[in-house]
Design a protein around this motif. Sequence first.
Motif, PDB file in Angstrom:
ATOM      1  N   ALA A  85       0.817  -1.213   0.000  1.00 30.84           N
ATOM      2  CA  ALA A  85       0.000   0.000   0.000  1.00 30.84           C
ATOM      3  C   ALA A  85       0.854   1.268   0.000  1.00 30.84           C
ATOM      4  CB  ALA A  85      -0.940  -0.007   1.201  1.00 30.84           C
ATOM      5  N   THR A  86       1.824   1.349   0.892  1.00 33.00           N
ATOM      6  CA  THR A  86       2.600   2.589   0.998  1.00 33.00           C
ATOM      7  C   THR A  86       3.494   2.833  -0.209  1.00 33.00           C
ATOM      8  OG1 THR A  86       4.268   1.465   2.350  1.00 33.00           O
ATOM      9  CG2 THR A  86       2.540   2.663   3.524  1.00 33.00           C
ATOM     10  N   SER A  87       4.132   1.779  -0.705  1.00 32.44           N
ATOM     11  CA  SER A  87       5.004   1.998  -1.867  1.00 32.44           C
ATOM     12  C   SER A  87       4.179   2.270  -3.129  1.00 32.44           C
ATOM     13  CB  SER A  87       5.949   0.817  -2.077  1.00 32.44           C
ATOM     14  OG  SER A  87       5.235  -0.350  -2.367  1.00 32.44           O
ATOM     15  N   GLU A  96       6.969  13.162  -6.725  1.00 28.63           N
ATOM     16  CA  GLU A  96       8.215  12.395  -6.829  1.00 28.63           C
ATOM     17  C   GLU A  96       9.040  12.496  -5.545  1.00 28.63           C
ATOM     18  OE1 GLU A  96      12.123  12.366  -9.668  1.00 28.63           O
ATOM     19  OE2 GLU A  96      10.200  12.845 -10.567  1.00 28.63           O
ATOM     20  N   GLY A  97       9.523  11.361  -5.096  1.00 28.88           N
ATOM     21  CA  GLY A  97      10.367  11.315  -3.906  1.00 28.88           C
ATOM     22  C   GLY A  97       9.605  11.081  -2.616  1.00 28.88           C
ATOM     23  N   GLN A  98       8.279  11.168  -2.655  1.00 31.38           N
ATOM     24  CA  GLN A  98       7.500  10.915  -1.445  1.00 31.38           C
ATOM     25  C   GLN A  98       6.955   9.503  -1.465  1.00 31.38           C
ATOM     26  OE1 GLN A  98       4.461  13.761  -0.629  1.00 31.38           O
ATOM     27  NE2 GLN A  98       5.894  15.417  -0.306  1.00 31.38           N
ATOM     28  N   ARG A  99       6.725   8.988  -0.281  1.00 35.58           N
ATOM     29  CA  ARG A  99       6.183   7.645  -0.130  1.00 35.58           C
ATOM     30  C   ARG A  99       4.904   7.754   0.683  1.00 35.58           C
ATOM     31  NH1 ARG A  99       9.113   2.194   0.348  1.00 35.58           N
ATOM     32  NH2 ARG A  99       7.571   0.989   1.464  1.00 35.58           N
ATOM     33  N   GLY A 100       4.043   6.772   0.568  1.00 35.48           N
ATOM     34  CA  GLY A 100       2.829   6.761   1.368  1.00 35.48           C
ATOM     35  C   GLY A 100       3.139   6.477   2.827  1.00 35.48           C
ATOM     36  N   LYS A 101       2.371   7.085   3.725  1.00 30.90           N
ATOM     37  CA  LYS A 101       2.509   6.844   5.163  1.00 30.90           C
ATOM     38  C   LYS A 101       1.152   6.431   5.712  1.00 30.90           C
ATOM     39  CE  LYS A 101       6.295   9.950   6.264  1.00 30.90           C
ATOM     40  NZ  LYS A 101       6.741  11.046   7.121  1.00 30.90           N
ATOM     41  N   LEU A 102       1.138   5.361   6.472  1.00 31.52           N
ATOM     42  CA  LEU A 102      -0.115   4.886   7.049  1.00 31.52           C
ATOM     43  C   LEU A 102      -0.679   5.903   8.031  1.00 31.52           C
ATOM     44  CD1 LEU A 102       0.538   1.098   7.696  1.00 31.52           C
ATOM     45  CD2 LEU A 102      -0.710   2.163   5.819  1.00 31.52           C
ATOM     46  N   ASN A 104      -3.590   4.860   9.882  1.00 34.34           N
ATOM     47  CA  ASN A 104      -4.258   4.045  10.887  1.00 34.34           C
ATOM     48  C   ASN A 104      -3.700   2.632  10.834  1.00 34.34           C
ATOM     49  OD1 ASN A 104      -5.375   3.120   8.499  1.00 34.34           O
ATOM     50  ND2 ASN A 104      -7.480   3.193   9.187  1.00 34.34           N
ATOM     51  N   LYS A 105      -4.054   1.823  11.808  1.00 35.06           N
ATOM     52  CA  LYS A 105      -3.602   0.442  11.837  1.00 35.06           C
ATOM     53  C   LYS A 105      -4.429  -0.356  10.825  1.00 35.06           C
ATOM     54  CE  LYS A 105      -2.919  -3.468  14.847  1.00 35.06           C
ATOM     55  NZ  LYS A 105      -3.090  -4.024  16.193  1.00 35.06           N
ATOM     56  N   PRO A 106      -3.781  -1.113   9.940  1.00 33.34           N
ATOM     57  CA  PRO A 106      -4.519  -1.898   8.955  1.00 33.34           C
ATOM     58  C   PRO A 106      -5.407  -2.945   9.636  1.00 33.34           C
ATOM     59  CG  PRO A 106      -2.214  -1.762   8.360  1.00 33.34           C
ATOM     60  CD  PRO A 106      -2.336  -1.209   9.747  1.00 33.34           C
ATOM     61  N   SER A 107      -6.532  -3.233   9.001  1.00 36.38           N
ATOM     62  CA  SER A 107      -7.425  -4.281   9.509  1.00 36.38           C
ATOM     63  C   SER A 107      -7.685  -5.274   8.386  1.00 36.38           C
ATOM     64  CB  SER A 107      -8.737  -3.673  10.008  1.00 36.38           C
ATOM     65  OG  SER A 107      -9.432  -3.058   8.943  1.00 36.38           O
ATOM     66  N   PHE A 108      -7.892  -6.525   8.770  1.00 40.23           N
ATOM     67  CA  PHE A 108      -8.143  -7.583   7.791  1.00 40.23           C
ATOM     68  C   PHE A 108      -9.584  -8.042   7.936  1.00 40.23           C
ATOM     69  CE2 PHE A 108      -8.024 -11.972   6.207  1.00 40.23           C
ATOM     70  CZ  PHE A 108      -7.418 -11.774   4.977  1.00 40.23           C
ATOM     71  N   ALA A 109     -10.352  -7.923   6.866  1.00 40.56           N
ATOM     72  CA  ALA A 109     -11.752  -8.356   6.851  1.00 40.56           C
ATOM     73  C   ALA A 109     -12.145  -8.696   5.429  1.00 40.56           C
ATOM     74  CB  ALA A 109     -12.652  -7.261   7.404  1.00 40.56           C
ATOM     75  N   SER A 110     -12.947  -9.741   5.279  1.00 44.54           N
ATOM     76  CA  SER A 110     -13.441 -10.167   3.960  1.00 44.54           C
ATOM     77  C   SER A 110     -12.306 -10.380   2.970  1.00 44.54           C
ATOM     78  CB  SER A 110     -14.447  -9.162   3.402  1.00 44.54           C
ATOM     79  OG  SER A 110     -15.520  -8.988   4.290  1.00 44.54           O
ATOM     80  N   ALA A 111     -11.216 -10.996   3.413  1.00 41.33           N
ATOM     81  CA  ALA A 111     -10.060 -11.339   2.584  1.00 41.33           C
ATOM     82  C   ALA A 111      -9.336 -10.116   2.008  1.00 41.33           C
ATOM     83  CB  ALA A 111     -10.464 -12.294   1.469  1.00 41.33           C
ATOM     84  N   LYS A 112      -9.463  -8.960   2.675  1.00 39.95           N
ATOM     85  CA  LYS A 112      -8.786  -7.738   2.228  1.00 39.95           C
ATOM     86  C   LYS A 112      -8.156  -7.025   3.413  1.00 39.95           C
ATOM     87  CE  LYS A 112     -11.923  -6.636  -1.556  1.00 39.95           C
ATOM     88  NZ  LYS A 112     -12.776  -5.621  -2.160  1.00 39.95           N
ATOM     89  N   TRP A 113      -6.985  -6.488   3.177  1.00 43.11           N
ATOM     90  CA  TRP A 113      -6.370  -5.589   4.139  1.00 43.11           C
ATOM     91  C   TRP A 113      -6.871  -4.192   3.837  1.00 43.11           C
ATOM     92  CZ3 TRP A 113      -4.072  -6.542   8.530  1.00 43.11           C
ATOM     93  CH2 TRP A 113      -3.535  -7.815   8.734  1.00 43.11           C
ATOM     94  N   ARG A 114      -7.390  -3.507   4.841  1.00 47.30           N
ATOM     95  CA  ARG A 114      -7.932  -2.157   4.668  1.00 47.30           C
ATOM     96  C   ARG A 114      -7.129  -1.184   5.527  1.00 47.30           C
ATOM     97  NH1 ARG A 114     -12.834  -3.095   2.257  1.00 47.30           N
ATOM     98  NH2 ARG A 114     -13.626  -5.218   2.547  1.00 47.30           N
ATOM     99  N   MET A 115      -6.827  -0.035   4.958  1.00 45.77           N
ATOM    100  CA  MET A 115      -6.059   0.968   5.673  1.00 45.77           C
ATOM    101  C   MET A 115      -6.234   2.320   5.005  1.00 45.77           C
ATOM    102  SD  MET A 115      -2.489  -0.549   4.310  1.00 45.77           S
ATOM    103  CE  MET A 115      -3.255  -2.125   4.007  1.00 45.77           C
ATOM    104  N   GLN A 116      -5.715   3.353   5.667  1.00 45.64           N
ATOM    105  CA  GLN A 116      -5.690   4.691   5.103  1.00 45.64           C
ATOM    106  C   GLN A 116      -4.239   5.170   5.118  1.00 45.64           C
ATOM    107  OE1 GLN A 116      -8.373   6.878   7.596  1.00 45.64           O
ATOM    108  NE2 GLN A 116     -10.167   6.186   6.470  1.00 45.64           N
ATOM    109  N   ALA A 117      -3.884   5.900   4.072  1.00 49.74           N
ATOM    110  CA  ALA A 117      -2.521   6.415   3.954  1.00 49.74           C
ATOM    111  C   ALA A 117      -2.561   7.769   3.268  1.00 49.74           C
ATOM    112  CB  ALA A 117      -1.657   5.430   3.164  1.00 49.74           C
ATOM    113  N   LYS A 118      -1.464   8.498   3.433  1.00 46.53           N
ATOM    114  CA  LYS A 118      -1.319   9.773   2.731  1.00 46.53           C
ATOM    115  C   LYS A 118       0.135   9.950   2.334  1.00 46.53           C
ATOM    116  CE  LYS A 118      -1.388  13.670   5.255  1.00 46.53           C
ATOM    117  NZ  LYS A 118      -1.923  14.710   6.127  1.00 46.53           N
ATOM    118  N   CYS A 119       0.376  10.860   1.429  1.00 49.71           N
ATOM    119  CA  CYS A 119       1.740  11.116   0.966  1.00 49.71           C
ATOM    120  C   CYS A 119       2.502  11.855   2.064  1.00 49.71           C
ATOM    121  CB  CYS A 119       1.722  11.948  -0.298  1.00 49.71           C
ATOM    122  SG  CYS A 119       0.902  11.139  -1.687  1.00 49.71           S
ATOM    123  N   GLY A 120       3.796  11.553   2.140  1.00 50.95           N
ATOM    124  CA  GLY A 120       4.563  12.269   3.150  1.00 50.95           C
ATOM    125  C   GLY A 120       5.997  11.887   3.216  1.00 50.95           C
TER     126      GLY A 120
END
Length: 120
Positions: A85-87, A96-102, A104-120
Amino acid sequence: MRNIITGTILLLAAGAALSACGEDSGVRITNNKPQAAPAPAARSEPVFYNGKTYRLDFGPRGGGVYDMTVSGMTAKQQKDAEAVATSSLGYFACPEGQRGKLQNKPSFASAKWRMQAKCG
């Protein structure tokens, strides 16, 4: 005669310089602040990571934050899901040069990892 030739050369050089000023060079000078680039629309991408292909879905939530899901991993692959997710956010949406930063803590439900991230 020498002064006439030198004067003619200077006059031609000044004329050439002034005529170049009238052309559109693509450079715009303004006192206005630059506008932020619009957030990319929601998208879905296959991501190849550690020899396997996973599915990344993400879209803007607001305030520079993206809702993200990673499919195709198990509940034990939290660190892999975070890395994908972050990369990937850094590649697809961040300047350019920024990477994603989480955000919140990722959660696993319905066979998917869910999270929120932003550039930083």
